[in-house]
Design an enzyme around this catalytic site. Structure first.
Site, PDB file in Angstrom:
ATOM      1  CG  HIS A 157      -2.021  -1.027   1.107  1.00  0.00           C
ATOM      2  ND1 HIS A 157      -3.318  -0.701   0.785  1.00  0.00           N
ATOM      3  CD2 HIS A 157      -2.012  -2.370   1.240  1.00  0.00           C
ATOM      4  CE1 HIS A 157      -4.051  -1.803   0.740  1.00  0.00           C
ATOM      5  NE2 HIS A 157      -3.281  -2.833   1.011  1.00  0.00           N
ATOM      6  CG  ASP A 363       0.066   9.381   0.479  1.00  0.00           C
ATOM      7  OD1 ASP A 363       0.019   8.219   0.915  1.00  0.00           O
ATOM      8  OD2 ASP A 363      -0.677  10.296   0.883  1.00  0.00           O
TER       9      ASP A 363
HETATM   10  C1  GDG Z   1      -2.128   3.978   3.143  1.00  0.00           C
HETATM   11  C2  GDG Z   1      -1.120   4.662   2.205  1.00  0.00           C
HETATM   12  C3  GDG Z   1      -2.801   4.465   0.359  1.00  0.00           C
HETATM   13  C4  GDG Z   1      -8.827  10.042   7.465  1.00  0.00           C
HETATM   14  N1  GDG Z   1      -9.303  10.820   8.457  1.00  0.00           N
HETATM   15  C5  GDG Z   1     -10.541  10.393   8.692  1.00  0.00           C
HETATM   16  C6  GDG Z   1     -10.823   9.336   7.824  1.00  0.00           C
HETATM   17  N2  GDG Z   1      -9.756   9.148   7.092  1.00  0.00           N
HETATM   18  C7  GDG Z   1      -9.695   8.141   6.012  1.00  0.00           C
HETATM   19  C8  GDG Z   1      -9.745   8.817   4.675  1.00  0.00           C
HETATM   20  C9  GDG Z   1      -9.128   7.761   3.785  1.00  0.00           C
HETATM   21  C10 GDG Z   1      -8.161   7.056   4.735  1.00  0.00           C
HETATM   22  O1  GDG Z   1      -8.503   7.409   6.057  1.00  0.00           O
HETATM   23  C11 GDG Z   1      -6.734   7.511   4.519  1.00  0.00           C
HETATM   24  O2  GDG Z   1      -6.260   6.902   3.366  1.00  0.00           O
HETATM   25  P1  GDG Z   1      -5.019   7.498   2.574  1.00  0.00           P
HETATM   26  O3  GDG Z   1      -4.914   6.759   1.315  1.00  0.00           O
HETATM   27  O4  GDG Z   1      -5.242   8.956   2.347  1.00  0.00           O
HETATM   28  O5  GDG Z   1      -3.730   7.349   3.509  1.00  0.00           O
HETATM   29  P2  GDG Z   1      -3.088   6.233   4.532  1.00  0.00           P
HETATM   30  O6  GDG Z   1      -3.884   6.071   5.750  1.00  0.00           O
HETATM   31  O7  GDG Z   1      -1.687   6.691   4.746  1.00  0.00           O
HETATM   32  O8  GDG Z   1      -3.104   4.856   3.713  1.00  0.00           O
HETATM   33  C12 GDG Z   1      -1.865   5.423   1.105  1.00  0.00           C
HETATM   34  C13 GDG Z   1      -3.678   3.694   1.335  1.00  0.00           C
HETATM   35  O9  GDG Z   1      -2.890   3.040   2.333  1.00  0.00           O
HETATM   36  C14 GDG Z   1      -4.504   2.621   0.619  1.00  0.00           C
HETATM   37  O10 GDG Z   1      -3.690   1.771  -0.128  1.00  0.00           O
HETATM   38  O11 GDG Z   1      -3.632   5.232  -0.503  1.00  0.00           O
HETATM   39  O12 GDG Z   1      -0.936   5.993   0.192  1.00  0.00           O
HETATM   40  O13 GDG Z   1      -0.261   5.546   2.919  1.00  0.00           O
HETATM   41  O14 GDG Z   1     -10.076   6.841   3.337  1.00  0.00           O
HETATM   42  O15 GDG Z   1     -11.065   9.129   4.361  1.00  0.00           O
HETATM   43  N3  GDG Z   1     -11.992   8.671   7.790  1.00  0.00           N
HETATM   44  C15 GDG Z   1     -12.942   9.068   8.677  1.00  0.00           C
HETATM   45  N4  GDG Z   1     -12.740  10.099   9.542  1.00  0.00           N
HETATM   46  C16 GDG Z   1     -11.564  10.792   9.590  1.00  0.00           C
HETATM   47  O16 GDG Z   1     -11.400  11.721  10.387  1.00  0.00           O
HETATM   48  N5  GDG Z   1     -14.112   8.426   8.663  1.00  0.00           N
END
Ligand code: GDG
Length: 462
Positions: A157, A363
């Site tokens: 990821h 990222d």
């Molecule tokens: C890893 C990789 C890759 C965040 N704050 C809240 C909330 N979130 C949710 C977002 C989103 C998720 O968390 C974060 O996903 P990201 O992709 O932006 O980042 P990572 O957590 O670092 O994830 C990344 C991912 O894995 C998948 O392969 O894209 O690059 O680092 O869905 O919405 N959700 C809620 N409340 C919040 O305050 N409900």
């Protein structure tokens, strides 16, 4: 019957559909369809350090959720230590934050062995096994050592680092061999896959034939599988009547433009640099004083790792500095909150935001950028400002792409977003939404599982 077995560091709670993210839902649907197992750490720490790790199984809708308690020492060495203080910073190109300890590495391998010992007796001959993320790179090797011959796939990821950074890890060769022990390894983008191929060539003298690596008596297929979101779900959420929290936000804005950022509180997300860029924007364009509000939502994570307490302090200081300098008695430019917001509400907040500011330093993909697009009103969409160093930048071409280290550049992009005509906003938005409707998380899952099923493997090697 081919069952699916998913393995990840943590396992979602059975039946917890409402709060789960797109990835959990997509995997769960596939597991329920084929029948299967989802195995991982329970998140619990077992107090008796010497007893054999206990696994608990809960069966729900055709799926066995198998969770394992770890000891305090396992948590410290495997999770906080090797995974989050060595692999995470290094794979995000932050060698200065990387702390390598042989004890942690041993704990990392020990926990992978524990998972393998629990899983191996449950595996049936036709099952396919899909392992997720950097916590579990050695799992296929450990399963093979126990005689498991099934097809095993791995999806990373996070980014794969440049070869010269990967070699900073004293056990780099062992990890690379661990990866080749999978039948299929998926990366978020082609540059990440190319980094791995370059490492194999430079350090191990192994030449990949296209996406096939033949080494150590095995064939491992590499591929690019950009993860996505449940696009239709976000559209539905965003179109539902606004929740009370979203209405409170709208009222508090008093007609000011909202620039929204949502990130786990992590140093890879570029939050202090982003706040500095907002300060620079207000310095360069004083006409926007009292006309814009930047909201940073950043739930805390990995609090046991010292660098995460540090980033919280840094962000709070940066926000305080900008508010002190530019704020007035009835307006502060930056709101910074650490609490988590429900997913449906989040979709409303995305829709209320004229600008989505997503500027990670590095990222793997970044799902927030995709969620922001899916949640927009197609008749009046907002503008996405997106770091060129997010995996998502390769797909979301209609975003204003920025270098997050270039504070002036991000400040200029903020201005361009504020000034952008409706016509240009729609022209940028529509192709991105179309793309996300096709390449959603279900498509991502199906593509990976298709490549992992044995018939496909036969076709590839024929
Ligand atoms: C890893 C990789 C890759 C965040 N704050 C809240 C909330 N979130 C949710 C977002 C989103 C998720 O968390 C974060 O996903 P990201 O992709 O932006 O980042 P990572 O957590 O670092 O994830 C990344 C991912 O894995 C998948 O392969 O894209 O690059 O680092 O869905 O919405 N959700 C809620 N409340 C919040 O305050 N409900």
């Amino acid at each position: 019957m081919q069952r699916l077995i998913a393995v990840s560091n943590r396992v979602p709670k059975p039946g917890d559909r409402y709060t789960s993210g797109g990835l959990s839902v997509a995997l769960r649907n596939a597991l329920e369809r084929a029948g299967g197992i989802w195995l991982g750490w329970s998140g619990e720490v077992q107090e008796a350090p010497d007893s054999e790790p206990k696994a608990q199984t809960t069966r729900f809708n055709n799926v066995d959720y198998v969770t394992v308690d770890l000891t305090r020492r396992d948590e410290e060495e495997y999770y906080n230590g090797f995974a989050n203080r060595a692999l995470w910073p290094l794979f995000h190109h932050r060698p200065g934050l990387t702390e390598f300890a042989r004890r942690d590495m041993a704990g990392y391998y020990r926990v992978n062995q524990i998972f393998a010992r629990i899983l191996a007796p449950m595996v049936r001959p036709n099952d396919i096994i899909w392992v997720h993320d950097y916590h579990l790179i050695p799992l296929a090797s450990e399963l093979r050592a126990l005689g498991v011959k099934n097809r095993i796939g791995f999806f990373l990821h996070i980014p794969w680092p440049a070869p010269e950074l990967f070699t900073i890890l004293p056990n780099h060769a062992r990890l690379a061999v661990n990866l080749v022990n999978y039948d299929l390894v998926g990366f978020q983008t082609k540059p990440f896959m190319d980094n791995f191929i370059a490492y194999l060539k430079e350090e191990m003298n192994i030449n990949a034939q296209g996406c096939l690596v033949e080494a150590f008596g095995r064939i491992c297929q590499l591929g690019v599988y950009p993860i996505s979101i449940d696009t239709q779900e976000f559209i539905r959420f965003a179109e539902a009547p606004a929740s009370a929290i979203a209405r409170r936000l709208e009222a508090s804005l008093q007609g000011r433009m909202l620039a929204l950022s949502v990130d786990r509180l992590d140093y890879s997300k570029g939050i202090p640099q982003r706040i500095d860029a907002i300060g620079r924007f207000l310095e360069l364009y004083p006409e926007y004083h009292n006309r814009i509000t930047a909201l940073q939502i950043a739930p805390t994570t990995r609090e046991a790792v010292p660098e995460y307490a540090e980033i919280n302090r840094e962000v709070a200081e940066a926000a305080g500095r900008i508010n002190g300098r530019f704020g007035d008695i009835d307006w502060g430019p930056i709101r910074y909150i650490n609490k988590s917001i429900g997913r449906a509400t989040l979709a409303h907040l995305y829709r209320a935001a004229k600008i989505g500011v997503v500027t990670p330093l590095r990222d793997g993909m970044n799902l927030v950028s995709k969620e922001y697009i899916a949640a927009q009103d197609p008749r009046d969409p907002g503008v996405l400002i997106l770091s060129r160093f997010a995996g998502a930048a390769r797909e979301l071409r209609g975003a204003l792409q920025v270098n997050p280290y270039d504070i002036d550049g991000v400040a200029h992009a903020l201005r361009a977003a504020c000034e952008m005509s409706l016509e240009e906003r729609i022209a940028r938005f529509e192709p991105m939404l179309q793309h996300l409707k096709i390449y959603d998380v279900h498509r991502w899952r199906d593509d990976f599982i298709h490549a992992l099923t044995p018939d496909h493997a036969l076709a590839m090697s024929a």
